[in-house]
Motif scaffolding. Structure first.
Motif, mmCIF file in Angstrom:
data_model
loop_
_atom_site.group_PDB
_atom_site.id
_atom_site.type_symbol
_atom_site.label_atom_id
_atom_site.label_comp_id
_atom_site.label_asym_id
_atom_site.label_seq_id
_atom_site.Cartn_x
_atom_site.Cartn_y
_atom_site.Cartn_z
ATOM 1 N N ARG A 232 7.838 -8.514 4.237
ATOM 2 C CA ARG A 232 7.298 -7.258 3.721
ATOM 3 C C ARG A 232 8.039 -6.784 2.460
ATOM 4 N NH1 ARG A 232 4.047 -3.131 5.298
ATOM 5 N NH2 ARG A 232 4.712 -0.993 4.922
ATOM 6 N N TYR A 235 6.604 -8.639 -0.393
ATOM 7 C CA TYR A 235 5.215 -8.210 -0.568
ATOM 8 C C TYR A 235 5.136 -6.900 -1.341
ATOM 9 C CZ TYR A 235 0.518 -6.637 0.938
ATOM 10 O OH TYR A 235 -0.772 -6.178 0.983
ATOM 11 N N LEU A 236 5.968 -5.932 -0.953
ATOM 12 C CA LEU A 236 5.927 -4.621 -1.595
ATOM 13 C C LEU A 236 6.498 -4.657 -3.007
ATOM 14 C CD1 LEU A 236 6.941 -2.336 1.410
ATOM 15 C CD2 LEU A 236 4.660 -2.711 0.468
ATOM 16 N N MET A 242 0.105 -7.160 -3.243
ATOM 17 C CA MET A 242 -0.173 -5.978 -2.431
ATOM 18 C C MET A 242 -1.582 -5.441 -2.679
ATOM 19 S SD MET A 242 2.161 -2.542 -2.127
ATOM 20 C CE MET A 242 2.001 -2.126 -3.860
#
Length: 722
Positions: A232, A235-236, A242
């Protein structure tokens, strides 16, 4: 390794990761007791409904009998009591609009009773019909904004279920979604109509063989879901991943998938824990997940259910994607189902295993040990061959999307040319039929491995072919070209209706025959002569096949979505859909409009993202590195050192080219077309190439700019740090 602080922080978070919840005790409740525990299943209905009501409902589910709406109040009351016992406070009509996603409208069971208190209510009327807004979903012009009414209608053939949340549970009721005019605004309604058409036509063939016992013929599906799991934190830190679901920039890592060491490898501990909890939640919902494993690309995985009723399988497939995403977050990861999230590594598909049969007769595409003697199987198999050849452009259109364009045709997925792999045994049988009559079938044999301690293995009569878009795999066909991010509803709808049309054609011929046996032989020969061109057992990746398919066999090669999508609205497709009451011409046109609009919008979002990331992240990083190099050169020159400026010259040239390419991309984005087709065409021919040029310069810079200045998590980090 990375020097950029944001990337170092992300890597640190990965290294120091701790699950959000305590480990589950899997020994506490056996999986078989968990299975369907949150489903208002036939077993639950049998226990809770009066016998006449239960029989009426089961007649609708199992035999396709019309739904007796007079039983709705009784069913609703039993469903409410069951749901409240499981902690539900709300019910939701769940439907599947043309976005391809799942939609839901929640309503409370509680109603004020006038005395300052509230009672729990759920009536038959509330069960049967809901009323979400019908204008704020894609409709392709069917419903303008000022005509907003839409209805959800209870689909009794797909069981209601309880969806758990840390703060409560919700009763979820699968429904169809239609407009005030009765036109389908969803993906479920056309699928149910097409399944009805398949049953109607299949019964005619079964009657000819003396097998028409009234048992409902339903199509079945078992979709294999491929997906990526990305930490995550990474990803962010990737606005492209995203927002667009795929990386718009990223240089290839030194090591990718070339060693094939990830495929079926040992599953990383955190990933396996996520998989296990996902399966546990899916078991509760009655989703028959069977297989899990590492896929080809690093960071890529697969889950596959056992195949079941196509309508239920479609609903379950949506639940699989929802649950993968939901559970992944608990383990600090994000589930990515885009067809091509990372350039240069394997993309993700959704292989849809398709067949049809009935409870009494079983799978009608089961060839048996001697398929040359199994006339009923040969007739149904020939119907599929004819259907796929005749309606190949239509099949290609339903798998068309901006995401799938990046995957189809690469050496990882089937080509955009629709062909059928039959395998050695069936190909031989149909070649015999073509020559005058089938007399034998290649027998299955035994594979002796040559080691005494290892058992001999039963050897199938034919190999598999991973390069085929539509492959026979023993007793079903596998439609391998479906994209991982798609709903399987429309591909299954089209498969049902094209096979229904072919069965209709064959049944009409055979019903007029005096001698059924000789008529079958003649008809099978006709089908294989006229449509055998679609059968290909070789390497679908090879250039030789592409040339042969187009130039010698006359097979369509619709290389991109803009070419493929309009085939859904062709005259032949409209005639087909209207003949079997699956879609009206207006409903067909609306879907073409929506698909083209979604393609253009997807590309537009990617282009805007690419321009912004290039301007605000990549270009500044390159400029800083250019400045560092220039300062170093100047300092060395002042002290009398001769310094080679090749790197500075290279970076300066790339920065200039990057800047110019961003200007070109901005100009392409600014275009406004007069129709959705023109917008889609512009996106394909102008925006996509402009994005590719920007990416080319950016990815080259990634391999030159100092690592501590590079702003984006790299492929090496995202794919290999787990």
């Amino acid at each position: 390794m990375s020097g950029n602080k944001a990337r170092l922080d992300a890597i640190s978070a990965v290294i120091n990761y701790k699950p959000l919840s305590a480990p589950l005790n899997f020994a506490e409740t056996p999986a078989q007791e968990l299975f369907a525990s949150n489903v208002f299943s036939s077993a639950v209905m049998k226990q809770r409904l009066p016998k006449p009501v239960y029989k009426s409902i089961m007649a609708t589910i199992q035999k396709g009998a019309p739904l007796d709406t007079s039983t709705a109040d009784v069913v609703a009351s039993a469903m409410k009591d069951w749901a409240i016992e499981k902690g539900a406070t709300h019910y939701a009509h769940v439907f599947y609009p043309l976005t391809g996603l799942t939609a839901e409208k929640h309503d409370s069971f509680l109603s004020p009773n006038g005395d300052g208190a509230a009672i729990a209510e759920f009536t038959g009327e509330q069960l049967i019909q809901g009323e979400p807004d019908g204008s704020s979903f894609p409709t392709g012009g069917i419903r303008p904004t000022f005509e907003a009414r839409g209805y959800t209608a209870w689909d009794v053939t797909s069981p209601a279920y309880i969806l758990e949340n840390p703060n409560g549970t919700t009763l979820c009721i699968p429904t169809a979604f239609v407009s005030w005019t009765g036109e389908a605004l969803d993906k479920k309604t056309p699928l149910l109509r097409a399944m009805k058409a398949l049953n109607t036509q299949a019964q005619r063939i079964l009657k000819l063989f003396g097998d028409a016992d009234g048992s409902l013929v339903t199509s079945t599906a078992g979709p294999e879901q491929e997906y990526f799991l990305i930490d995550r934190n990474f990803y962010l830190a990737r606005p492209d991943l995203m927002t667009a679901g795929r990386t718009l920039f990223g240089a290839a890592p030194a090591k990718g998938q070339e060693f094939d060491d990830h495929y079926f490898g040992a599953i990383p501990e955190r990933v396996l824990a996520c998989m296990m909890e996902t399966e546990r939640e899916l078991y509760k919902l009655g989703v028959p997940v069977k297989t899990r494993h590492n896929e080809v690309a690093p960071g890529q995985y697969e889950v596959a259910p056992v195949y079941e009723n196509a309508n239920v399988a479609t609903d379950h497939q949506q639940l699989i994607m929802i649950m993968l995403r939901r559970v992944a977050e608990k383990y600090g990861m994000v589930c990515v189902t885009h067809e091509k999230p990372f350039a240069g590594v394997n993309g993700s598909g959704k292989h849809v295993n398709f067949s049809f049969g009935s409870p009494s007769l079983g799978n009608l595409l089961e060839p048996g040990d001697t398929p040359h003697e199994n006339a009923r199987f040969l007739v149904f198999c020939a119907a599929v061959i004819r259907a796929v050849d005749k309606y190949a452009p239509l099949l290609r259109s339903v798998i068309a999307s901006a995401g799938n364009d990046h995957r189809l045709g690469a050496n990882e997925a089937p080509p955009a040319i629709i062909s059928i792999f039959l395998g050695d045994q069936l190909t031989d049988v149909f070649e015999q039929i073509k020559a005058g009559g089938a007399k034998s079938s290649k027998a299955k044999s035994t594979l002796n491995i040559g080691v005494d301690t290892l058992p001999p293995l039963p050897l199938h009569a034919g190999d598999r072919n991973r390069t085929s878009p539509f492959a026979f795999t023993g007793n079903k066909f596998e439609f391998r070209a479906v994209g991982s991010n798609q709903s399987i509803a429309t591909p299954l709808m089209v498969l049902n209706v094209i096979v229904a049309e072919s069965i209709d054609y064959l049944a009409t011929k055979l019903e007029a025959a005096d001698d059924l046996g000789s008529a079958i032989q003649k008809l099978l020969q006709e089908v294989i002569v006229e449509h055998g061109r679609v059968i290909f057992n070789g390497d679908g990746y090879s250039e030789a096949w592409h040339k042969e398919a187009e130039e010698e066999r006359g097979l369509a090669n619709l290389r991109n979505s803009v070419a493929a999508i309009p085939e859904f609205g062709s005259d032949a497709a409209k005639e087909l859909f209207e003949k079997y009451s699956v879609l009206s011409a207006r409903e067909v046109d609306s879907r073409v409009e929506v698909k083209l609009e979604q393609y253009a919008k997807a590309v537009a979002v990617e282009a805007k993202l690419a321009a912004k990331i290039a301007k605000t992240m990549i270009f500044p990083a390159a400029i800083r590195y250019q400045s560092e190099l220039a300062t170093t050169c100047a300092n060395l020159k002042t002290v009398g050192y001769t310094f080679d400026t090749n790197t500075l010259d290279r970076v300066t040239d790339l920065v200039r080219c990057l800047q110019d390419s961003i200007v070109e991309l901005d100009a392409a984005i600014a275009h406004e077309g007069e129709s959705v087709h023109e917008e889609a065409e512009h996106a394909l021919t102008k925006i996509v190439p402009a994005m590719s040029v920007v990416r080319g310069y950016a990815d080259t810079l990634e391999n030159i700019v100092a690592d501590d200045l590079w702003p984006l998590p790299t492929y090496q980090e995202m794919l290999f740090i787990k």
